[in-house]
Design an enzyme around this catalytic site. Structure first.
Site, PDB file in Angstrom:
ATOM      1  N   HIS A 119      11.989  42.986  49.937  1.00 54.92           N
ATOM      2  CA  HIS A 119      13.416  42.628  49.959  1.00 54.92           C
ATOM      3  C   HIS A 119      14.220  43.917  49.808  1.00 54.92           C
ATOM      4  O   HIS A 119      13.753  44.872  49.167  1.00 54.92           O
ATOM      5  CB  HIS A 119      13.668  41.704  48.758  1.00 54.92           C
ATOM      6  CG  HIS A 119      15.037  41.116  48.700  1.00 54.92           C
ATOM      7  ND1 HIS A 119      16.128  41.819  48.248  1.00 54.92           N
ATOM      8  CD2 HIS A 119      15.498  39.880  49.015  1.00 54.92           C
ATOM      9  CE1 HIS A 119      17.186  41.034  48.285  1.00 54.92           C
ATOM     10  NE2 HIS A 119      16.839  39.852  48.752  1.00 54.92           N
ATOM     11  N   ASP A 131       8.482  43.457  41.712  1.00 53.30           N
ATOM     12  CA  ASP A 131       9.621  42.591  41.985  1.00 53.30           C
ATOM     13  C   ASP A 131       9.121  41.151  41.834  1.00 53.30           C
ATOM     14  O   ASP A 131       8.445  40.620  42.715  1.00 53.30           O
ATOM     15  CB  ASP A 131      10.122  42.875  43.404  1.00 53.30           C
ATOM     16  CG  ASP A 131      11.191  41.895  43.854  1.00 53.30           C
ATOM     17  OD1 ASP A 131      11.458  40.917  43.122  1.00 53.30           O
ATOM     18  OD2 ASP A 131      11.760  42.108  44.937  1.00 53.30           O
ATOM     19  N   GLN A 148      10.478  36.228  43.166  1.00 53.12           N
ATOM     20  CA  GLN A 148       9.951  34.987  43.753  1.00 53.12           C
ATOM     21  C   GLN A 148       8.640  34.545  43.111  1.00 53.12           C
ATOM     22  O   GLN A 148       8.047  33.565  43.556  1.00 53.12           O
ATOM     23  CB  GLN A 148       9.744  35.164  45.271  1.00 53.12           C
ATOM     24  CG  GLN A 148      11.004  35.480  46.050  1.00 53.12           C
ATOM     25  CD  GLN A 148      11.998  34.319  46.111  1.00 53.12           C
ATOM     26  OE1 GLN A 148      11.701  33.194  45.711  1.00 53.12           O
ATOM     27  NE2 GLN A 148      13.193  34.600  46.598  1.00 53.12           N
ATOM     28  N   LYS A 192      17.091  32.082  39.978  1.00 49.94           N
ATOM     29  CA  LYS A 192      16.007  31.594  40.846  1.00 49.94           C
ATOM     30  C   LYS A 192      14.985  30.776  40.062  1.00 49.94           C
ATOM     31  O   LYS A 192      13.946  30.391  40.581  1.00 49.94           O
ATOM     32  CB  LYS A 192      15.313  32.775  41.523  1.00 49.94           C
ATOM     33  CG  LYS A 192      16.197  33.495  42.557  1.00 49.94           C
ATOM     34  CD  LYS A 192      15.386  34.490  43.318  1.00 49.94           C
ATOM     35  CE  LYS A 192      16.235  35.491  44.057  1.00 49.94           C
ATOM     36  NZ  LYS A 192      16.888  34.945  45.243  1.00 49.94           N
ATOM     37  N   CYS A 238      17.485  39.542  53.898  1.00 47.74           N
ATOM     38  CA  CYS A 238      17.503  40.845  53.200  1.00 47.74           C
ATOM     39  C   CYS A 238      16.140  41.523  53.295  1.00 47.74           C
ATOM     40  O   CYS A 238      15.661  42.127  52.330  1.00 47.74           O
ATOM     41  CB  CYS A 238      17.908  40.693  51.737  1.00 47.74           C
ATOM     42  SG  CYS A 238      19.487  39.901  51.503  1.00 47.74           S
TER      43      CYS A 238
HETATM   44  N1  C6P Z   1      16.324  36.761  47.504  1.00 45.62           N
HETATM   45  C1  C6P Z   1      16.665  35.066  49.170  1.00 45.62           C
HETATM   46  O1  C6P Z   1      17.329  34.184  49.723  1.00 45.62           O
HETATM   47  P1  C6P Z   1      18.997  38.923  43.200  1.00 45.62           P
HETATM   48  O2  C6P Z   1      19.928  38.723  44.361  1.00 45.62           O
HETATM   49  O3  C6P Z   1      19.187  40.265  42.567  1.00 45.62           O
HETATM   50  O4  C6P Z   1      18.976  37.801  42.243  1.00 45.62           O
HETATM   51  O5  C6P Z   1      17.519  38.920  43.818  1.00 45.62           O
HETATM   52  C2  C6P Z   1      17.165  39.882  44.769  1.00 45.62           C
HETATM   53  C3  C6P Z   1      15.798  39.639  45.297  1.00 45.62           C
HETATM   54  C4  C6P Z   1      14.809  40.565  45.068  1.00 45.62           C
HETATM   55  N2  C6P Z   1      13.559  40.375  45.484  1.00 45.62           N
HETATM   56  C5  C6P Z   1      13.184  39.274  46.146  1.00 45.62           C
HETATM   57  C6  C6P Z   1      11.761  39.110  46.578  1.00 45.62           C
HETATM   58  C7  C6P Z   1      14.141  38.297  46.429  1.00 45.62           C
HETATM   59  O6  C6P Z   1      13.777  37.201  47.088  1.00 45.62           O
HETATM   60  C8  C6P Z   1      15.483  38.481  46.015  1.00 45.62           C
HETATM   61  C9  C6P Z   1      16.546  37.489  46.353  1.00 45.62           C
HETATM   62  C10 C6P Z   1      17.215  35.712  47.920  1.00 45.62           C
HETATM   63  O7  C6P Z   1      15.572  35.412  49.581  1.00 45.62           O
HETATM   64  C11 C6P Z   1      18.635  36.148  48.098  1.00 45.62           C
HETATM   65  S1  C6P Z   1      18.784  37.485  49.249  1.00 45.62           S
END
Ligand code: C6P
Length: 409
Positions: free
Chosen positions: A123, A200, A203, A226, A364
């Protein structure tokens, strides 16, 4: 399959209708999850009964707010198997957590010619901060490749891991392919090469049991929103010696030990990395979310999603014009796909007209889209409240897409 169906009644939003009376089919939990009443009530109760600033005053409300905030830290620490709650740093989200490591740990240490190893499925939140560090230091970002089915190519990772690698930054689970990466093995390899491992967990932490001791990583980042919690709160967990060696990114209230006319000294962990008034009600909400997940059981959450994803791959695989991405095994509750000849945004728009919420776009993860050789995909993502009937609704919705675009044969 219906093991967790009883959870649904805890999520008021799932009972609403959208688009002129259609039942909501929410298949966008990888973007953000819905919140159970337990989380909503915990936050409301906090604001109604205990609201005050934390770590500052001696009055009763301040004590209660501080206690609730620190209890939340403890609960989160236990949830990820961290022995020391002071190594749980509250931030806004995964993005902020990774940026904090990149700016405060990596940037002052990396030199020209050093390497940061990521994977092609990252991401942007686990890529752009490393590009920023590279720009500032002259270090180089390298990519471990993928196997044709979307698993990480461990041979490529081993090959790219060199004595110059200072950081290995890797998603535990891809937000597009659903691939679950062998983080434990990667951490061992990275440590042998002398690199620090940043995971990271955006997920993974919400969807499977995650224990930092077992993973063997040095940093773990994840987001409250999440995992049934509110937006505005996330976590950076790190090894104590690494967190302590980090120069704070933000200066201000609460992160100092002493401020004089000559300068300032820093507070202990976790406060030195949490400048200013934190997201207190959000921490309370996150703790309620963790409590909810613990009551359901993370093994049960994982099992439920494995069943759902297996079912979704089977049903979508029966549609002749649907191209599915990602491995068949070792994947989480995310299914990315395209309908041949139809742009992902058109698919999502038609699904939305039927009340089905999915995400379409590059998610992203533009380097991954390049590897897949597509501009975008549709993505359906599941959680503990998702029902097999909702996957059926998606299949029906896709049949409508094929009818509208004339792709059905
Ligand atoms: N992915 C998706 O729809 P934030 O936005 O900081 O809470 O999370 C960022 C992020 C980082 N790593 C991974 C693997 C992610 O999936 C995400 C967030 C969402 O896939 C929003 S772009």
């Amino acid at each position: 399959m219906h093991e967790l169906a009883r959870c649904r009644q805890d999520f008021p939003i799932l009972a609403r209708t959208v688009r002129g009376g259609r039942p909501l089919v929410y298949l966008d939990s990888a973007a953000t999850t819905q919140k159970p009443v337990q989380v909503l009530q915990a936050m409301e109760r906090y604001y109604r009964e205990d609201n005050a600033n934390v770590h500052r005053a001696v009055h009763e409300l301040a004590e209660r707010a501080t206690q609730a905030f620190e209890q939340a830290r403890l609960r989160v620490a236990r949830f990820i198997g961290a022995d020391d709650p002071h190594c749980v740093i509250f931030v806004r989200n995964t993005t902020e957590a990774i940026n904090l490591v990149a700016r405060s740990w990596a940037q002052p240490r990396l030199r020209e010619g050093d390497e940061i190893l990521v994977s092609l499925m990252e991401h942007h939140s686990n890529l752009v901060p490393w590009y920023m560090v590279a720009r500032q230091t002259g270090a180089r970002v390298r990519f471990a490749g993928l196997l044709p089915d979307g698993r990480l190519d461990m041979d490529s990772l081993r090959e790219k891991l060199t004595p110059r690698t200072r950081v290995v930054a890797i998603a535990h689970q891809s937000n597009v392919l659903g691939t679950i990466n062998p983080v434990q093995e990667i951490a061992e390899l990275a440590h042998q090469a002398g690199a620090v491992v940043v995971v990271d967990g955006a997920q993974s932490v919400p969807h499977m049991p995650v224990d930092v001791r077992r993973l063997g990583c040095d940093f773990l980042a994840f987001s409250g929103h999440k995992m049934l919690g509110p937006t505005g709160i996330g976590v950076l967990w790190g090894r104590r010696e690494l967190l302590e060696s980090m120069e704070p990114l933000f200066g201000g209230g609460e992160m100092i030990r002493e401020v004089t006319l000559q300068g300032a000294t820093w507070n202990d962990l976790p406060h030195r990395l949490e400048a200013g008034t934190p997201a207190i009600a959000e921490a309370v909400g996150l703790a309620a979310a963790v409590e909810y997940l613990e009551a359901v059981g993370m093994e049960a959450v994982r099992r439920h999603e494995q069943e759902l994803v297996g079912y979704a791959l089977q049903r979508l695989g029966e549609l002749p014009d649907v191209e599915l991405y990602g491995p068949s095994q070792q994947r989480g509750g995310v299914v990315a796909f395209n309908v041949r000849g139809v742009h992902a945004h058109d698919v999502a728009t038609i699904l939305d007209q039927q009340g089905i919420a999915v995400r379409a776009g590059h998610h992203c993860a533009q380097p991954l889209m390049g590897w897949l050789d597509v501009p975008a995909t549709v993505r359906a993502s599941f959680y503990l409240y998702t029902l097999p009937e909702e996957i059926e609704a998606l299949v029906e919705g896709l049949q409508a897409v094929r009818r509208i675009f004339g792709t059905s044969r």
